[in-house]
Design a protein around this motif. Structure first.
Motif, mmCIF file in Angstrom:
data_model
loop_
_atom_site.group_PDB
_atom_site.id
_atom_site.type_symbol
_atom_site.label_atom_id
_atom_site.label_comp_id
_atom_site.label_asym_id
_atom_site.label_seq_id
_atom_site.Cartn_x
_atom_site.Cartn_y
_atom_site.Cartn_z
ATOM 1 N N GLU A 243 2.265 -2.231 -10.559
ATOM 2 C CA GLU A 243 2.042 -2.883 -9.256
ATOM 3 C C GLU A 243 1.320 -1.946 -8.294
ATOM 4 N N ASN A 244 1.734 -0.676 -8.262
ATOM 5 C CA ASN A 244 1.042 0.299 -7.412
ATOM 6 C C ASN A 244 -0.410 0.425 -7.820
ATOM 7 N N GLY A 245 -0.631 0.537 -9.144
ATOM 8 C CA GLY A 245 -2.002 0.673 -9.642
ATOM 9 C C GLY A 245 -2.862 -0.489 -9.157
ATOM 10 N N LEU A 246 -2.325 -1.714 -9.237
ATOM 11 C CA LEU A 246 -3.097 -2.893 -8.808
ATOM 12 C C LEU A 246 -3.278 -2.896 -7.286
ATOM 13 N N LYS A 247 -2.192 -2.503 -6.576
ATOM 14 C CA LYS A 247 -2.237 -2.528 -5.107
ATOM 15 C C LYS A 247 -3.320 -1.613 -4.550
ATOM 16 N N PHE A 248 -3.424 -0.430 -5.171
ATOM 17 C CA PHE A 248 -4.312 0.579 -4.590
ATOM 18 C C PHE A 248 -5.658 0.657 -5.300
ATOM 19 N N MET A 274 -8.167 4.072 -5.493
ATOM 20 C CA MET A 274 -8.565 4.994 -4.426
ATOM 21 C C MET A 274 -8.134 6.444 -4.675
ATOM 22 N N GLY A 275 -7.171 6.658 -5.584
ATOM 23 C CA GLY A 275 -6.709 8.021 -5.862
ATOM 24 C C GLY A 275 -5.782 8.542 -4.773
ATOM 25 N N ILE A 276 -5.168 9.685 -5.056
ATOM 26 C CA ILE A 276 -4.240 10.285 -4.088
ATOM 27 C C ILE A 276 -4.684 11.738 -3.864
ATOM 28 N N HIS A 283 4.010 15.131 -2.334
ATOM 29 C CA HIS A 283 5.143 14.434 -1.711
ATOM 30 C C HIS A 283 5.388 13.046 -2.268
ATOM 31 N N ILE A 284 4.573 12.667 -3.233
ATOM 32 C CA ILE A 284 4.497 11.267 -3.642
ATOM 33 C C ILE A 284 5.836 10.699 -4.146
ATOM 34 N N PHE A 285 6.691 11.561 -4.709
ATOM 35 C CA PHE A 285 7.960 11.057 -5.247
ATOM 36 C C PHE A 285 9.092 11.147 -4.222
ATOM 37 N N ALA A 295 -6.536 2.657 4.269
ATOM 38 C CA ALA A 295 -6.403 1.781 3.096
ATOM 39 C C ALA A 295 -4.936 1.509 2.769
ATOM 40 N N THR A 296 -4.080 2.567 2.772
ATOM 41 C CA THR A 296 -2.674 2.330 2.408
ATOM 42 C C THR A 296 -1.950 1.576 3.524
ATOM 43 N N ARG A 297 -2.416 1.749 4.769
ATOM 44 C CA ARG A 297 -1.756 1.037 5.873
ATOM 45 C C ARG A 297 -1.909 -0.480 5.718
ATOM 46 N N GLY A 300 0.951 -3.377 1.968
ATOM 47 C CA GLY A 300 2.371 -3.254 2.320
ATOM 48 C C GLY A 300 3.136 -2.389 1.334
ATOM 49 N N GLY A 301 4.286 -1.918 1.748
ATOM 50 C CA GLY A 301 5.115 -1.126 0.830
ATOM 51 C C GLY A 301 6.230 -0.426 1.584
ATOM 52 N N THR A 302 7.148 0.161 0.832
ATOM 53 C CA THR A 302 8.311 0.787 1.464
ATOM 54 C C THR A 302 8.325 2.307 1.285
ATOM 55 N N GLY A 303 7.549 2.807 0.341
ATOM 56 C CA GLY A 303 7.595 4.251 0.066
ATOM 57 C C GLY A 303 8.828 4.645 -0.724
ATOM 58 N N GLY A 305 9.445 3.087 -3.887
ATOM 59 C CA GLY A 305 9.203 2.757 -5.296
ATOM 60 C C GLY A 305 9.145 3.977 -6.209
ATOM 61 N N LEU A 306 8.364 4.974 -5.825
ATOM 62 C CA LEU A 306 8.197 6.124 -6.721
ATOM 63 C C LEU A 306 9.435 7.019 -6.753
ATOM 64 N N PHE A 307 10.177 7.027 -5.645
ATOM 65 C CA PHE A 307 11.453 7.778 -5.652
ATOM 66 C C PHE A 307 12.397 7.143 -6.682
ATOM 67 N N ILE A 308 12.489 5.814 -6.641
ATOM 68 C CA ILE A 308 13.360 5.092 -7.579
ATOM 69 C C ILE A 308 12.847 5.297 -9.008
ATOM 70 N N ARG A 331 -3.674 8.537 -12.658
ATOM 71 C CA ARG A 331 -2.941 8.341 -13.907
ATOM 72 C C ARG A 331 -1.524 8.821 -13.705
ATOM 73 N N PHE A 332 -0.581 7.912 -13.868
ATOM 74 C CA PHE A 332 0.831 8.318 -13.873
ATOM 75 C C PHE A 332 1.285 8.405 -15.322
ATOM 76 N N TYR A 333 1.995 9.471 -15.662
ATOM 77 C CA TYR A 333 2.548 9.625 -17.008
ATOM 78 C C TYR A 333 4.059 9.712 -16.895
HETATM 79 P P1 ADP Z 1 4.983 1.899 -1.804
HETATM 80 O O1 ADP Z 1 4.010 1.522 -2.886
HETATM 81 O O2 ADP Z 1 6.029 0.849 -1.566
HETATM 82 O O3 ADP Z 1 4.338 2.399 -0.559
HETATM 83 P P2 ADP Z 1 5.720 4.034 -3.591
HETATM 84 O O4 ADP Z 1 6.837 5.019 -3.529
HETATM 85 O O5 ADP Z 1 5.599 3.214 -4.826
HETATM 86 O O6 ADP Z 1 5.847 3.133 -2.322
HETATM 87 O O7 ADP Z 1 4.374 4.826 -3.375
HETATM 88 C C1 ADP Z 1 4.290 5.785 -2.341
HETATM 89 C C2 ADP Z 1 2.855 6.007 -1.925
HETATM 90 O O8 ADP Z 1 2.129 6.640 -2.980
HETATM 91 C C3 ADP Z 1 2.049 4.754 -1.636
HETATM 92 O O9 ADP Z 1 2.264 4.275 -0.333
HETATM 93 C C4 ADP Z 1 0.620 5.262 -1.816
HETATM 94 O O10 ADP Z 1 0.221 5.962 -0.653
HETATM 95 C C5 ADP Z 1 0.762 6.238 -2.954
HETATM 96 N N1 ADP Z 1 0.475 5.657 -4.287
HETATM 97 C C6 ADP Z 1 1.367 5.276 -5.234
HETATM 98 N N2 ADP Z 1 0.739 4.845 -6.345
HETATM 99 C C7 ADP Z 1 -0.580 4.949 -6.109
HETATM 100 C C8 ADP Z 1 -1.773 4.661 -6.865
HETATM 101 N N3 ADP Z 1 -1.701 4.163 -8.102
HETATM 102 N N4 ADP Z 1 -2.969 4.915 -6.281
HETATM 103 C C9 ADP Z 1 -3.046 5.416 -5.026
HETATM 104 N N5 ADP Z 1 -1.975 5.709 -4.254
HETATM 105 C C10 ADP Z 1 -0.767 5.482 -4.771
#
Ligand code: ADP
Length: 341
Positions: A243-248, A274-276, A283-285, A295-297, A300-303, A305-308, A331-333
């Motif tokens: 879902e994140n991959g599709l969202k961003f 868009m990459g990170i 800090h992503i996790f 772009a991320t604004r 929508g999202g809660t921040g 997902g990746l912690f969980i 690429r997430f592994y």
């Molecule tokens: P959410 O997606 O609900 O904001 P996540 O914890 O899943 O929360 O992701 C945290 C942040 O990491 C996102 O808001 C985004 O900034 C970044 N992110 C996660 N996955 C991707 C991705 N595939 N490409 C770009 N940015 C990403």
């Protein structure tokens, strides 16, 4: 030496305590009531290694009245001028009050989330009825606003669901049902379920089969191509990453691939989005972290997902990491242990 605070915490007077073996006085236990002194004495660890030892709060000092006190502790060697170990100093901190505040805080989040769930679901339901042209007649503008409101309600229910998941993880109360299953089949199910999301956004979503891949360790004694974990929780991990991959991602899409080594299956979820940037990757996790740009604004999202996601992967003995290039994709592994045959 045995100071006044130690007397207070253990219930022993220094005159009674000094000269006794320390395990009789400190009587350290872990949270399952196993004696830490006997199994894993921290002072002994200092003695054996000459290094500092820190212990988190799983130890208790039991007063003679059987009262438990939650403590954190650190142990440091005392060395003479030739560097020879002559003793150790142990510092215990009573963290009962802090732990209680933490417990109340997480109980509050859990109760509040439960209470919020019902009204949000009702709101979503009513908005759906308003949008249904067979039931309500509203003009196009109202239809558009109702749809926006329903999306906001949907975001709120995701937030509440994620908050509950985080509380469970932090309290160590996640219920798991561990089985052996094919990670490839599960990935196909997720690709199929999220296919329409990808299609709506003109993106591809596919599994890249490793045709020539040498499956290292495929024949390794005692390991099958299945993995061992909770299937539903790993589905959640795959959902979050895809879902994140599709969202961003604006152009291109998301592909999944799986490789196997001797002990682990590694799943890669790759997007062309868009990459990170490097400062965000660190800090992503973390809880509530969202990389902040225009772009991320918009997305929508809660921040949470990746912690969980990380917590689930680590719960089953795997690890998770990423590679990303701004403007090119991410690429997430993650790994999961392969099952024993
Ligand atoms: P959410 O997606 O609900 O904001 P996540 O914890 O899943 O929360 O992701 C945290 C942040 O990491 C996102 O808001 C985004 O900034 C970044 N992110 C996660 N996955 C991707 C991705 N595939 N490409 C770009 N940015 C990403």
């Amino acid at each position: 030496m045995f100071n006044a605070a130690a007397e207070e915490m253990t219930g022993w007077k220094d005159a009674e305590a000094i000269g006794l073996k320390c395990w009789n006085v400190m009587n350290l236990k872990n949270d399952t009531d196993v004696s830490v002194c006997q199994k894993d004495c921290p002072a002994m660890a200092v003695w054996n290694t000459g290094e500092n030892v820190m212990r988190d709060d799983t130890c208790f000092v039991k007063k003679r009245g059987n009262k438990k006190i939650q403590i954190s502790s650190s142990y440091s060697p005392i060395k003479d001028k030739n560097g020879k170990l002559t003793g150790a100093i142990c510092v215990f901190r009573d963290i009962t009050a802090g732990k209680e505040v933490e417990r109340q805080r997480s109980e509050f989040v859990s109760t509040a989330s439960h209470e919020l769930r019902t009204p949000i679901t009702a709101m979503e339901g009513y908005l759906e009825l308003i949008e249904n042209t067979k039931i309500c007649s509203i003009d196009d503008k109202a239809q558009e606003y109702a749809e926006k409101a329903r999306n906001v309600a949907l975001g709120m229910s995701t937030l509440v669901k994620n908050l509950l998941a985080v509380t469970k993880i932090e309290e160590g109360k996640v219920q798991t049902n561990i089985t052996n299953f094919s990670i490839h089949d599960l990935s196909s199910e997720v690709v199929e379920a999220l296919g329409p999301n990808a299609k709506n956004r003109n993106l591809y979503l596919k599994i890249v089969e490793a045709t020539n891949q040498k499956i290292v360790g495929e024949k390794a004694v005692g390991r099958s191509l299945n993995v061992t974990a909770d299937r539903e929780q790993i589905r959640e991990v795959l959902f979050n990453l895809v879902e994140n991959g599709l969202k961003f991602t604006q152009q291109g899409g998301v592909s999944l691939s799986i490789t196997y080594d001797k002990d682990f299956a590694t799943v890669c979820v790759a997007d062309t989005g868009m990459g990170i940037p490097a400062d965000g990757q660190k800090h992503i996790f973390e809880k509530f972290y969202r990389y902040d740009n225009s772009a991320t604004r918009e997305v929508g999202g809660t921040g949470l997902g990746l912690f969980i996601t990380r917590s689930i992967v680590e719960m089953f003995g795997g690890s998770i990491w990423l590679e990303s290039q701004t403007g090119k994709g991410t690429r997430f592994y993650f790994t999961i242990p392969r099952s024993l045959d």
